[in-house]
Design a protein around this motif. Structure first.
Motif, PDB file in Angstrom:
ATOM      1  N   ASP A   4      53.953  30.308  46.579  1.00 13.42           N
ATOM      2  CA  ASP A   4      53.484  31.645  46.860  1.00 13.42           C
ATOM      3  C   ASP A   4      52.384  31.680  45.937  1.00 13.42           C
ATOM      4  OD1 ASP A   4      52.829  34.258  46.751  1.00 13.42           O
ATOM      5  OD2 ASP A   4      54.885  35.122  46.195  1.00 13.42           O
ATOM      6  N   GLU A   5      51.088  31.622  46.376  1.00 14.15           N
ATOM      7  CA  GLU A   5      49.730  31.535  45.831  1.00 14.15           C
ATOM      8  C   GLU A   5      49.295  33.112  46.032  1.00 14.15           C
ATOM      9  OE1 GLU A   5      48.364  29.275  44.155  1.00 14.15           O
ATOM     10  OE2 GLU A   5      49.104  27.330  44.438  1.00 14.15           O
ATOM     11  N   VAL A   6      50.024  34.048  46.446  1.00  8.87           N
ATOM     12  CA  VAL A   6      49.268  35.542  46.673  1.00  8.87           C
ATOM     13  C   VAL A   6      48.567  35.726  45.309  1.00  8.87           C
ATOM     14  CG1 VAL A   6      49.980  37.774  46.706  1.00  8.87           C
ATOM     15  CG2 VAL A   6      50.890  36.130  48.456  1.00  8.87           C
ATOM     16  N   SER A  55      52.747  40.594  50.964  1.00  6.53           N
ATOM     17  CA  SER A  55      54.377  40.609  51.453  1.00  6.53           C
ATOM     18  C   SER A  55      54.672  39.981  52.951  1.00  6.53           C
ATOM     19  CB  SER A  55      54.822  42.101  51.370  1.00  6.53           C
ATOM     20  OG  SER A  55      55.109  42.660  49.995  1.00  6.53           O
ATOM     21  N   GLU A  56      53.340  40.287  53.536  1.00  7.90           N
ATOM     22  CA  GLU A  56      53.599  39.974  54.832  1.00  7.90           C
ATOM     23  C   GLU A  56      53.419  38.512  55.058  1.00  7.90           C
ATOM     24  OE1 GLU A  56      50.483  41.993  57.262  1.00  7.90           O
ATOM     25  OE2 GLU A  56      51.458  43.798  56.718  1.00  7.90           O
ATOM     26  N   ALA A  57      52.764  37.993  54.227  1.00  6.55           N
ATOM     27  CA  ALA A  57      52.193  36.515  54.274  1.00  6.55           C
ATOM     28  C   ALA A  57      53.619  35.816  53.726  1.00  6.55           C
ATOM     29  CB  ALA A  57      51.079  36.146  53.018  1.00  6.55           C
ATOM     30  N   THR A  58      54.421  36.231  52.753  1.00  5.20           N
ATOM     31  CA  THR A  58      55.546  35.330  52.320  1.00  5.20           C
ATOM     32  C   THR A  58      56.589  35.742  53.403  1.00  5.20           C
ATOM     33  OG1 THR A  58      56.346  37.344  50.899  1.00  5.20           O
ATOM     34  CG2 THR A  58      55.050  35.499  49.849  1.00  5.20           C
ATOM     35  N   MET A 114      61.331  43.877  53.076  1.00 13.89           N
ATOM     36  CA  MET A 114      62.942  43.755  52.662  1.00 13.89           C
ATOM     37  C   MET A 114      63.120  42.048  53.011  1.00 13.89           C
ATOM     38  SD  MET A 114      64.702  46.259  52.091  1.00 13.89           S
ATOM     39  CE  MET A 114      64.750  47.959  52.394  1.00 13.89           C
ATOM     40  N   GLY A 115      62.289  41.415  53.742  1.00 20.53           N
ATOM     41  CA  GLY A 115      62.401  40.069  53.854  1.00 20.53           C
ATOM     42  C   GLY A 115      61.942  39.289  52.359  1.00 20.53           C
ATOM     43  N   ALA A 116      60.728  39.697  52.196  1.00 20.56           N
ATOM     44  CA  ALA A 116      60.256  39.405  50.680  1.00 20.56           C
ATOM     45  C   ALA A 116      60.784  39.689  49.638  1.00 20.56           C
ATOM     46  CB  ALA A 116      58.575  39.885  50.908  1.00 20.56           C
ATOM     47  N   LEU A 117      61.315  41.003  49.646  1.00 24.39           N
ATOM     48  CA  LEU A 117      62.168  41.579  48.594  1.00 24.39           C
ATOM     49  C   LEU A 117      63.449  40.748  48.250  1.00 24.39           C
ATOM     50  CD1 LEU A 117      61.906  43.598  46.259  1.00 24.39           C
ATOM     51  CD2 LEU A 117      63.177  45.111  47.470  1.00 24.39           C
ATOM     52  N   SER A 118      63.819  40.176  49.534  1.00 21.08           N
ATOM     53  CA  SER A 118      65.155  39.494  49.539  1.00 21.08           C
ATOM     54  C   SER A 118      65.068  38.111  49.057  1.00 21.08           C
ATOM     55  CB  SER A 118      65.532  39.225  50.956  1.00 21.08           C
ATOM     56  OG  SER A 118      66.305  40.066  51.547  1.00 21.08           O
TER      57      SER A 118
END
Length: 450
Positions: free
Chosen positions: A241-243, A102-105, A139-143
């Motif tokens: 997004d390669e998480v 989440s922090e990475a994206t 919140m940013g990643a979920l957006s």
């Protein structure tokens, strides 16, 4: 201990206590053995209790575990950055280390917006993403995520970034070729950019293979090639997004490598540290870093544990282990075998509508009617029943539900450690078959299927 004060995923549910792990297996405190058929959360990619990683962890802890990135760098951090630059395609040479996907994206989102600010184009601050996608729970990643079920409670707080549909070959229009379908899906991005205005759009983000919101959905060939063309034409950065798909999971170093496309930014997590430490990264191209270096000289992002020496040393040991044991090649080989065994199950069991995947990231979708591909309502909880039954029998699989418009669709993901053997895959499939047949029988008894 009679009472727990830990907030667990399901409040009130009693969970078994983990005791130890070895290879692809986990053992609870009662001695029950489980096949880790999903690497936890598509994370434990090299298996459990690997000595080389434990040794690297101990060696670093004896020296220094934490140093704040604003004060120091470290040998471990620098070596990890160099290793990722070796692995990553094109000019993706610069790593920003964080602690979760989440922090990475979210960091990728911020860097993309800042890049255009540094170029003197501050109106380019919008991210376009896809429905049936998942990029993280902050919140940013979920957006940026199109996972309807996970967005639902927080919609008033989220940006409306999801704008286009993701490719879903199993449910493509009747009679449409894969080639035409690939172009139709990709060209939705061009339409979305035109509607918003390219002067407003900073980046497009996508998972190379759709994970938690679809169940290892593989795009048709030509899709990402066209996406890259559109991003170039309209001056939009492409974030891969390669998480979930990175570090050998799909039988290539990175999922996007299957299509020979080079993104502008890439995010890693999960398999990057294989579950041995919280670690993730945003990998950035030379062009973006050079632009920011000539401008403010500072990327406005960071977290307390970013680039800590302990996690860097552990992640470096994981990457070296993957290289030493040729686990990317093994992922491709064993993944092909796993998918073939899943296809055999699909031929036998009417409940299974589709099987798909690349490498050891495989998905299975359950349907009410195999001929019409009619899904179950989510209220039936079919995927959850399969997961629970498999767990009861000693197999862990990962949920991927709600892929069809977010309100229907039952899938699971199989993503065992890349070290899994043919014999262990056979054992996994045997347990999975028993679990699915048991659920199918219960659905028949309730007259939910014929």
């Amino acid at each position: 201990m009679t009472r727990s004060y830990v907030i667990k995923p399901e409040l009130g549910k009693t969970y078994p206590f983990i005791s130890r792990g070895k290879g692809i297996y986990l053992f609870d405190q009662e001695g029950k053995r489980y096949i880790d058929g999903c690497g936890g959360a598509v994370t434990a990619s090299i298996g459990h209790a690997v000595d080389e990683v434990a040794e690297a962890m101990y060696a670093q802890a004896k020296e220094v575990s934490f140093a704040y990135r604003s004060h120091f760098s470290s040998d471990a951090v620098e070596e990890l950055g160099a290793k990722l630059a070796e692995w990553a395609p094109g000019s993706l040479n610069w790593s920003f280390f964080v602690s979760s996907g989440s922090e990475a994206t979210e960091t990728a989102q911020k860097i993309a917006i800042q890049y255009w600010q540094e170029k003197g184009r501050p109106t380019k601050n919008r991210i376009i993403s896809r429905w049936m996608s998942y990029h993280g729970i902050t919140m940013g990643a979920l957006s940026m995520s199109g996972h309807v079920l996970r967005r639902k409670r927080f919609v008033p707080l989220l940006e409306d970034y999801p704008a286009i549909t993701g490719p879903y070959p199993y449910r493509r229009p009747e009679g449409m070729s894969m080639e035409d379908y690939a172009l139709q899906c990709a060209n939705e991005l061009e339409t979305a950019i035109k509607r918003v205005g390219s002067e407003q759009v900073a980046a497009f983000i996508a998972e190379p293979i759709i994970g938690a919101s679809g169940g290892a959905v593989v795009p048709p060939d030509g899709y990402f090639q066209r996406i890259r063309e559109i991003c170039d034409q309209y001056e939009v950065l492409f974030i891969a997004d390669e998480v979930m798909t990175g570090v050998g999971r799909t039988g290539k170093a990175f999922g996007i490598d299957h299509w020979g496309v080079v993104p502008d930014l890439m995010t890693l997590g999960k398999g990057m540290s294989a579950g041995y430490t919280p670690m993730a990264a945003t990998i950035v191209s030379d062009e973006i870093i050079e632009t920011i270096s000539k401008g403010s000289g500072l990327i406005m992002a960071g977290h307390t544990y970013s680039a800590n020496p302990q996690s860097a040393a552990v992640s470096l040991a994981v990457l070296k282990y993957v290289e030493k044991h040729q686990l990317i090649e093994k992922s491709a080989q064993q993944g092909a075998y796993l998918l073939s065994r899943m296809e055999q199950l699909a031929e036998e069991i009417p409940l299974i509508g589709d099987t798909r995947g690349l490498g050891l990231l495989c998905g299975m979708e359950f349907v009410k009617n195999k001929d019409t591909k009619e899904p179950f309502p989510l209220s039936a909880g079919v995927a959850s029943q399969v997961i629970a039954k498999a767990f009861e029998k000693g197999l862990l699989v990962y949920p991927a539900i709600g892929g069809l418009d977010g309100v229907a669709g039952d899938s699971i993901i199989l993503s065992p450690p890349l070290t899994i053997t043919t014999e262990e895959i056979d054992e996994l499939i045997h347990i999975l078959r028993d679990a699915i047949l048991a659920v199918q029988q219960e659905l028949q008894e309730k007259a939910l299927i014929g």
